[in-house]
Design an enzyme around this catalytic site. Structure first.
Site, mmCIF file in Angstrom:
data_model
loop_
_atom_site.group_PDB
_atom_site.id
_atom_site.type_symbol
_atom_site.label_atom_id
_atom_site.label_comp_id
_atom_site.label_asym_id
_atom_site.label_seq_id
_atom_site.Cartn_x
_atom_site.Cartn_y
_atom_site.Cartn_z
ATOM 1 N N GLU A 1 12.613 2.762 13.819
ATOM 2 C CA GLU A 1 11.697 3.822 13.364
ATOM 3 C C GLU A 1 10.482 3.825 14.277
ATOM 4 O OE1 GLU A 1 10.368 2.941 9.358
ATOM 5 O OE2 GLU A 1 10.173 0.812 9.810
ATOM 6 N N TYR B 1 0.823 -1.205 0.000
ATOM 7 C CA TYR B 1 0.000 0.000 0.000
ATOM 8 C C TYR B 1 0.856 1.254 0.000
ATOM 9 C CZ TYR B 1 0.910 0.946 4.966
ATOM 10 O OH TYR B 1 1.519 1.255 6.156
ATOM 11 N N LYS C 1 6.459 -1.877 1.962
ATOM 12 C CA LYS C 1 5.263 -1.249 2.566
ATOM 13 C C LYS C 1 4.108 -2.233 2.431
ATOM 14 C CE LYS C 1 3.170 3.297 3.154
ATOM 15 N NZ LYS C 1 3.305 3.373 4.597
ATOM 16 N N ARG D 1 8.198 4.122 -4.744
ATOM 17 C CA ARG D 1 8.204 3.162 -3.631
ATOM 18 C C ARG D 1 7.164 2.072 -3.842
ATOM 19 N NH1 ARG D 1 7.418 5.355 2.346
ATOM 20 N NH2 ARG D 1 5.302 5.646 1.565
HETATM 21 N N1 PLP Z 1 7.897 3.834 8.812
HETATM 22 C C1 PLP Z 1 6.732 3.178 8.903
HETATM 23 C C2 PLP Z 1 6.687 1.868 9.584
HETATM 24 C C3 PLP Z 1 5.564 3.727 8.356
HETATM 25 O O1 PLP Z 1 4.386 3.066 8.447
HETATM 26 C C4 PLP Z 1 5.629 5.000 7.745
HETATM 27 C C5 PLP Z 1 4.421 5.612 7.177
HETATM 28 O O2 PLP Z 1 3.332 5.117 7.270
HETATM 29 C C6 PLP Z 1 6.867 5.647 7.677
HETATM 30 C C7 PLP Z 1 7.982 5.046 8.214
HETATM 31 C C8 PLP Z 1 6.995 6.984 7.020
HETATM 32 O O3 PLP Z 1 6.910 6.880 5.609
HETATM 33 P P1 PLP Z 1 6.269 8.057 4.781
HETATM 34 O O4 PLP Z 1 7.038 9.277 5.145
HETATM 35 O O5 PLP Z 1 6.483 7.688 3.362
HETATM 36 O O6 PLP Z 1 4.835 8.135 5.169
#
Ligand code: PLP
Length: 291
Positions: free
Chosen positions: A183, A36, A151, A55
């Site tokens: 993270e 997603y 993702k 991505r």
């Molecule tokens: N890390 C995780 C586990 C996430 O679910 C997300 C966003 O949903 C991010 C990092 C940040 O990614 P982005 O800046 O592309 O939303």
């Protein structure tokens, strides 16, 4: 995501979200065999469009699923969703699963067409005031799988981690694996150390965040150096400024971690500069999409 979604897109057609239906044999439902994206829309323009599509294509490649739509077709879907959902500020969610096969089988038989689904939720525009972005977080052990760079919709660990954070009165769980920062449960984490903004190097332990990439672009404009570098737990806890980056949440300042203040317990000077730059550059980084 905030509420207010009306018109969705499912397998080639726009329709009211309440009427969208998929098979219970969909592999996304049975196995989380799906990936997603979440794309912000600011004032009707899609933010970091090409980076999200890069991505998405990477995630699809990693799960051995050919892209179901061309880039042009994605842009047209987004344009249609934005127009049909009142423009303004939205979050677009899109999901591609491996589709429904007649029998449940771990290894796909390769006969299903992917299920492609997208919808848009109305969200309030971000306030210009950096103090509106202060949040509390807790740390947790990173209990997720070994391919967090994909993702994937397999988010049960993330669900439980964020739920536990909420139980503790916090907004996000900041994750640690082997005494190192990875993270957040749905965000990238950046830590200011000796005046340099650090975030863990890209690896299978972290998602390649699109907002974190924005920070790499805007930090030098504010005179702040931004690097990928491993962050030990002690450095996280000793940092005077910790910030989160995500498409859904934008930039947020972590002012309390595990119940203790970070810095003086208010968004710090680096965050204030970065946030102003992020807020002002939203239009520059977003694209008008037409159907
Ligand atoms: N890390 C995780 C586990 C996430 O679910 C997300 C966003 O949903 C991010 C990092 C940040 O990614 P982005 O800046 O592309 O939303």
């Amino acid at each position: 995501m905030a509420g207010g979604a009306d018109i969705a897109w499912l397998d080639g057609a726009f329709l009211p979200l309440a009427q969208a239906r998929i098979s219970p044999l969909d592999r996304g439902f049975l196995f989380a065999d799906a990936v997603y994206e979440v794309l912000p829309v600011y004032e009707g323009r899609v933010y970091r469009l090409e980076q999200h599509l890069d991505r998405l294509e990477r995630s699809l490649r990693e799960i051995r699923l050919p892209p179901p739509l061309t880039r042009e077709a994605w842009r047209s879907v987004f344009g249609g969703l934005v127009a049909r959902n009142g423009r303004g500020d939205l979050l677009i969610y899109l999901q591609v699963s491996r589709g429904a096969e007649p029998e449940r089988s771990h290894v796909p038989r390769g006969i299903a067409a992917p299920t492609v689904f997208a919808f848009a939720s109305k969200v309030p525009p971000p306030l210009a005031d950096p103090d509106s972005r202060a949040i509390a977080c807790v740390t947790s052990a990173d209990i997720r799988w070994g391919r967090c760079d994909i993702k994937s919709t397999a988010l049960l660990a993330n669900v439980l981690l964020k739920w536990r954070a909420q139980d503790a009165g916090a907004v996000e769980a900041v994750l640690l694996r082997d005494d190192m920062l990875t993270e957040g449960s749905s965000s990238s984490v950046h830590v200011l150390l000796d005046g340099v903004l650090l975030t863990p190097p890209q690896s299978s332990a972290v998602l390649p965040g699109t907002t974190r990439d924005v920070l790499f672009e805007i930090a030098p404009r504010c005179g702040i150096e931004c690097r990928q570098e491993a962050v030990p737990e002690a450095a996280l806890r000793g940092s005077g400024e910790v910030l989160l980056a995500s498409a859904g949440g934008g930039l947020r300042s972590v002012v309390a971690l595990d119940g203790r203040p970070v810095g003086d317990g208010r968004p710090g000077p680096a965050f204030r500069r970065l946030y102003r730059c992020w807020w002002e550059s939203r239009r520059e980084f977003s694209t008008e999409c037409s159907e």
